[in-house]
Write a protein that holds these residues in place. Structure first.
Motif, PDB file in Angstrom:
ATOM      1  N   CYS A  47       0.840  -1.203   0.000  1.00  0.00           N
ATOM      2  CA  CYS A  47       0.000   0.000   0.000  1.00  0.00           C
ATOM      3  C   CYS A  47       0.877   1.256   0.000  1.00  0.00           C
ATOM      4  CB  CYS A  47      -0.904   0.009   1.230  1.00  0.00           C
ATOM      5  SG  CYS A  47      -1.972   1.460   1.297  1.00  0.00           S
TER       6      CYS A  47
ATOM      7  N   VAL B 234       0.176   4.209   0.782  1.00  0.00           N
ATOM      8  CA  VAL B 234      -0.107   5.171   1.850  1.00  0.00           C
ATOM      9  C   VAL B 234      -0.198   4.499   3.219  1.00  0.00           C
ATOM     10  CG1 VAL B 234      -1.229   6.847   0.346  1.00  0.00           C
ATOM     11  CG2 VAL B 234      -2.582   4.998   1.344  1.00  0.00           C
TER      12      VAL B 234
ATOM     13  N   LEU C 290      -6.989   6.903   5.205  1.00  0.00           N
ATOM     14  CA  LEU C 290      -5.753   6.961   4.424  1.00  0.00           C
ATOM     15  C   LEU C 290      -5.923   6.411   3.009  1.00  0.00           C
ATOM     16  CD1 LEU C 290      -3.199   5.704   7.138  1.00  0.00           C
ATOM     17  CD2 LEU C 290      -3.664   8.058   6.444  1.00  0.00           C
ATOM     18  N   CYS C 291      -6.836   5.443   2.860  1.00  0.00           N
ATOM     19  CA  CYS C 291      -6.971   4.734   1.582  1.00  0.00           C
ATOM     20  C   CYS C 291      -7.323   5.706   0.449  1.00  0.00           C
ATOM     21  CB  CYS C 291      -8.055   3.664   1.706  1.00  0.00           C
ATOM     22  SG  CYS C 291      -8.345   2.732   0.196  1.00  0.00           S
ATOM     23  N   ILE C 292      -6.629   5.525  -0.674  1.00  0.00           N
ATOM     24  CA  ILE C 292      -6.893   6.386  -1.833  1.00  0.00           C
ATOM     25  C   ILE C 292      -7.586   5.619  -2.968  1.00  0.00           C
ATOM     26  CG2 ILE C 292      -5.005   7.970  -1.336  1.00  0.00           C
ATOM     27  CD1 ILE C 292      -3.340   6.457  -3.464  1.00  0.00           C
TER      28      ILE C 292
END
Lengths: 356, 188
Positions: free
Chosen positions: B103, B105, B126-128
């Motif tokens: 990941c 990020v 945080l996940c994009i």
């Protein structure tokens, strides 16, 4: 005492020695260089081939890992027998030498010409099967095992296994039936009347834990010589040998994305133990089929990912499938190998390459 | 004495048919008007079985970061030590070092459960939505990580910009009362 040069170029500093102009210049150069290096390290331009807008370093690409050295590939595909076996679950050679496949609610016989004939039908989709020396067929049906005679009549049915059974492989020899249960992460040991004899893989401490780590529904078992069985401990990337009574004997295998090991989270997904002690092993993720000796050393590769996923650039990561699936290999006594890839339904025949 | 056996004439049949048709039409229109009156009744969502993990969800959404997030279907997860959705394909070691993580990020949290099992959860803040983890999990594992449009983030554009670009046509409108398409563990 400061030198005249020092008194000319520095200011008095109350908490430390005064800094000369030369020191300042040196520090500036070193600092500038470090900042430049740092910025250079952070300079990760978006990868134009990656729509996520992230830099090269975050590109998920398995293309290089899926390459197999051509010198290691000792087999060649000589025939695509059929592509009609989509989502088949298991494949075995029968005692009559014919090839049988568990497919679409039936055990079917497949000829080298691609003709598919129903051997017998089942009420539920067969997950796995094996023939014994008498031609009886033991079929895994998710929760229980059924035995059919050569005419396709059911002659025995086990009790449903407790817990959360998900049967994935059966091996039969000498009146012993071994059933790999991926749901419970255990190998059940039955007699040929399908009565429970014991289990292989229980933890030594007597707890509910088992020694097998089976993250996905691929859990293979095969009968070995001298009252032993081999089990694929996929989460630990190795094959393990046990005595019929459950005693652990030995193991081989390691994690590696390279061809010398087992890739991904959990492999080998399928294997076949040959009479001479060699193993034909298959992996999912990077679909590969290879032959290893009795100690696990790689002997040759039958087929690499190219054989199964020719259009590898079609998907992110360099794969062309939207789920991990494993080839199912079966080596014939003459050394030719049937390989079934359920994701595409393709059944192919591979022969050893002829070296000039 | 009247005849109790009633044989409908063709005219009766036609009349009944027209009447039934009219009733059905009125009923259907009423339902449609009711649904419309309720306002936002269809929402955009990703079919995880069609998604090809191309990564465009991260960049094509009008929001930044995207309203698309990774979700985890725990019943499908193998709780692997070597999670291919969490780790680089060839990690240096199986720990939480940033250099080992897939990941970009650090949105996936790895938590020890019992030897040798680990639980992976998504920090959606945080996940994009780049789908790197989804690609890794799907390529080798059970595919328990997949993308969904989060309803608390999505602004429900009339013409979803991600849907317009999705090469797999995996994004479509679904009823608002069942807004998520969570994997069920069976290949589709």
């Amino acid at each position: 005492m400061n030198s005249p040069r020092d008194t000319r170029t520095t200011r008095n500093h109350p908490s430390g020695p005064p800094m000369t102009r030369r020191d300042f210049v040196q520090l500036s150069i070193v600092g500038g260089a470090m900042v430049s290096l740092g910025l250079a390290g952070c300079d990760d331009e978006p990868n134009p081939n990656d729509p996520s807008g992230l830099g090269e370093r975050f590109t998920y690409d398995l293309t290089e890992l899926s390459q197999v050295d051509p010198a290691l590939i000792g087999y060649q595909q000589v025939a695509l027998i059929t592509d009609a076996l989509f989502d088949a679950n298991d494949m075995q050679l029968g005692p009559d030498g014919k090839l049988y496949v568990a497919h679409d609610g039936a055990i079917v016989a497949v000829t080298d010409g691609g003709n598919i004939q129903t051997h017998f039908e089942l009420d539920t989709n067969p997950q796995c099967f094996a023939f014994d020396e008498q031609g009886r067929c033991f079929v895994g049906l998710i929760e229980r095992v059924a035995c059919y005679d050569a005419s396709g009549t059911r002659v025995a049915l086990s009790e449903p296994f407790a817990g959360r059974p998900h049967l994935t492989s059966i091996a039969v020899a000498g009146g012993h039936v071994f059933v790999a249960d991926a749901g419970n992460r255990i190998v059940h040991h039955l007699d040929d009347k399908l009565k429970m004899i014991g289990q292989i893989g229980r933890a030594d401490d007597g707890s509910r834990k088992t020694r097998f780590v089976v993250p996905s529904p691929y859990f293979d078992v095969a009968v070995g010589p001298n009252d032993t069985v081999w089990v694929a401990n996929t989460g630990r990337h190795r094959l393990e040998q046990f005595h019929y009574d459950g005693t652990f004997l030995k193991a081989w295998g390691k994690f590696s994305m390279g061809i010398d090991g087992f890739c991904g989270c959990c492999n080998p997904s399928h294997f076949q133990l040959l009479d001479d002690g060699r193993f034909v092993v298959a992996e999912k993720g990077l679909p590969r089929v290879k032959v290893c000796d009795a100690e696990g050393e790689l002997l040759t590769v039958i087929a690499g990912p190219d054989a199964f996923l020719p259009d590898k650039q079609a998907m992110p990561g360099g794969l062309s499938c939207t789920r991990a699936d494993s080839p199912i290999p079966v080596m014939r006594p003459d050394g030719k190998v049937y390989v079934l890839f359920p994701l595409t339904g393709a059944l192919s025949l591979f022969e050893p390459k002829v070296t000039p | 004495m009247p005849d109790e056996t009633h044989n409908p004439t063709r005219r009766d049949f036609l009349r009944a048919t027209v009447r039934s048709g009219a009733l059905l039409t009125i009923g259907g229109m009423s339902v449609a008007m009711f649904e419309r009156a309720r306002g936002r009744d269809w929402v955009w969502q990703i079919d995880p079985y069609k998604c090809t993990m191309c990564g465009q969800c991260a960049t094509e959404c009008v929001l930044d970061p995207s309203a698309v997030k990774c979700v985890h279907t725990f019943p499908m997860c193998g709780y692997c030590d070597l999670c291919t959705g969490y780790f680089e394909p060839q990690p240096n070691s199986l720990n939480t070092g940033a250099e080992n993580q897939l990941c970009p990020v650090g949105a996936i949290k790895r938590k020890f459960i019992e030897e040798p099992y680990f639980e992976y959860t998504i920090d959606e803040s945080l996940c994009i939505g780049c789908a790197k983890c989804v690609a890794g999990c799907t390529a080798f594992g059970n595919g328990s990580l997949h993308l969904q449009i989060r309803r608390d983030k999505c602004v429900d554009c009339n013409d979803c910009s991600i849907a317009r670009k999705c090469p797999a046509r995996a994004i479509s409108r679904v009823p608002a009362d069942t807004p998520y398409l969570i994997k069920d563990g069976h290949p589709h």
